[in-house]
Enzyme design. Sequence first.
Site, PDB file in Angstrom:
ATOM      1  CG  HIS A  72      -3.521  -0.811  -6.070  1.00  0.00           C
ATOM      2  ND1 HIS A  72      -4.151  -1.688  -5.221  1.00  0.00           N
ATOM      3  CD2 HIS A  72      -2.213  -1.177  -6.109  1.00  0.00           C
ATOM      4  CE1 HIS A  72      -3.252  -2.555  -4.753  1.00  0.00           C
ATOM      5  NE2 HIS A  72      -2.075  -2.261  -5.273  1.00  0.00           N
ATOM      6  CD  GLU A  97      -7.455  -0.626  -6.522  1.00  0.00           C
ATOM      7  OE1 GLU A  97      -7.342  -0.105  -5.408  1.00  0.00           O
ATOM      8  OE2 GLU A  97      -7.121  -1.804  -6.788  1.00  0.00           O
ATOM      9  CG  HIS A 138      -7.010  -0.251  -2.034  1.00  0.00           C
ATOM     10  ND1 HIS A 138      -5.947  -0.643  -2.814  1.00  0.00           N
ATOM     11  CD2 HIS A 138      -6.476   0.256  -0.896  1.00  0.00           C
ATOM     12  CE1 HIS A 138      -4.805  -0.392  -2.171  1.00  0.00           C
ATOM     13  NE2 HIS A 138      -5.096   0.159  -0.999  1.00  0.00           N
ATOM     14  CD  GLU A 197      -9.964  -3.743  -2.053  1.00  0.00           C
ATOM     15  OE1 GLU A 197     -10.345  -3.108  -3.058  1.00  0.00           O
ATOM     16  OE2 GLU A 197      -8.785  -4.109  -1.878  1.00  0.00           O
TER      17      GLU A 197
HETATM   18 ZN   LIG Z   1      -6.132  -1.726  -4.554  1.00  0.00          ZN
END
Ligand SMILES: [Zn+2]
Length: 406
Positions: A168, A171, A314, A373
């Site tokens: 992403h 990120e 992420h 995350e």
């Molecule tokens: Zn992500």
Amino acid sequence: MRMEEYVAASGDTYKSIARAARVGIRELVDANPQRPADEPLRAGELLYVPAGPAHRRMYIVQPGDSLTGIAEWLGCADRRLRELNPQLPAGADPAPGTRIALPTPAGRIVMPSSIYGPDRVAADLKRLVSAFPFIKTATIGSSVMGKPILAAGIGDGPFRWHLNASLHANEWITSLIAMRFLEDYGRACRRKTQIGGFDAAELYRRTTLWVVPMVNPDGVELVQEGLRPDHPLAARIGRWNRGSASFRNWKANARGVDLNDQFPAGWEEERRRRGVPGPAPRDYSGDAPLSEPEAAALAAFTEAQSFDAVIALHTQGEEIYWNYGGLEPPESKIWAHRLGLASGYRPIALTGSDAGYKDWFIAKYRRPGFTVEAGCGRNPLPLSAFEDVYDDCLRLLTEALDLSPG
Ligand SMILES: [Zn+2]
């Protein structure tokens, strides 16, 4: 390891103290063998807190610290600390709790920067290989705009780990984390020191880690530098971004496809759930699974390397997703718990999400796959968060390597 004494206040937990002292929960538990780890802390109880290692660039002044003492510990002059911290009271020691900036260790390669894009990754990988010649590099494919997607390998052990970052675009701080980890791990291997409390040479002997630090270079460039008028897809990308000059919310690649919705594991289901009909800053699954060269390159690399376990990095939320539709092996849950203890992140069993890289990896291989995350806040996380988030990830990643069987 240098220890500080700490008197617990009412409401303190291992987690809150570890956070404040910028050490791992497990390091804190290990530093206090005199008490059962599962017993709640009482106010007034004396604990030992490991002082942060010198790789950290910020330090919270502890009771009893003097500037001279900190300088000696770092091997630098008092004057250097004063230059870096002009806010400190002249001629006096800083008060406990003051955050001070520490000098960058000499020879540091990966430096945080608000433009840490594909060029910096490529340049830093070259410098890493020249500093640590046992690091291998490879190009696993190229992006929509023709940028190389680079990988770096470290270790010669039988258990094969994979780490990827910046699937992403917004990120991208995860690329810095992956690159800094390669550097710290490389240096610890060369010097035969510890990393994250583990013997680096031992991890090197037991595991092989392949890192793809920036899966989505085109997207990262958009987030960091905006849309250049001479970009070959400028008109379309501008339209998909609804004319906004800011790409802070852009997660996708240069064709407006969300690369973490591209993998053949419940792809149709995910596409229906997202309901995004065409190219967009996020959540568009594309016309078909693996239609995008970045996702296809990552899948092909994974197949060719036959990894034993993977982590997709992420931001944000301080969570670890470890399952996919019950297809994960039994150790996934146990490992997620261990990674959570190391990092302070929460293991979460997720439902109602498909087509991500780790979903596909779990479904295809029935081996442990994790989405981490990292950090907490709003994407893109600010660079000021980097050292803290990196510390969490360093402990999580070294714990992961240590979990490898054999
Ligand atoms: Zn992500």
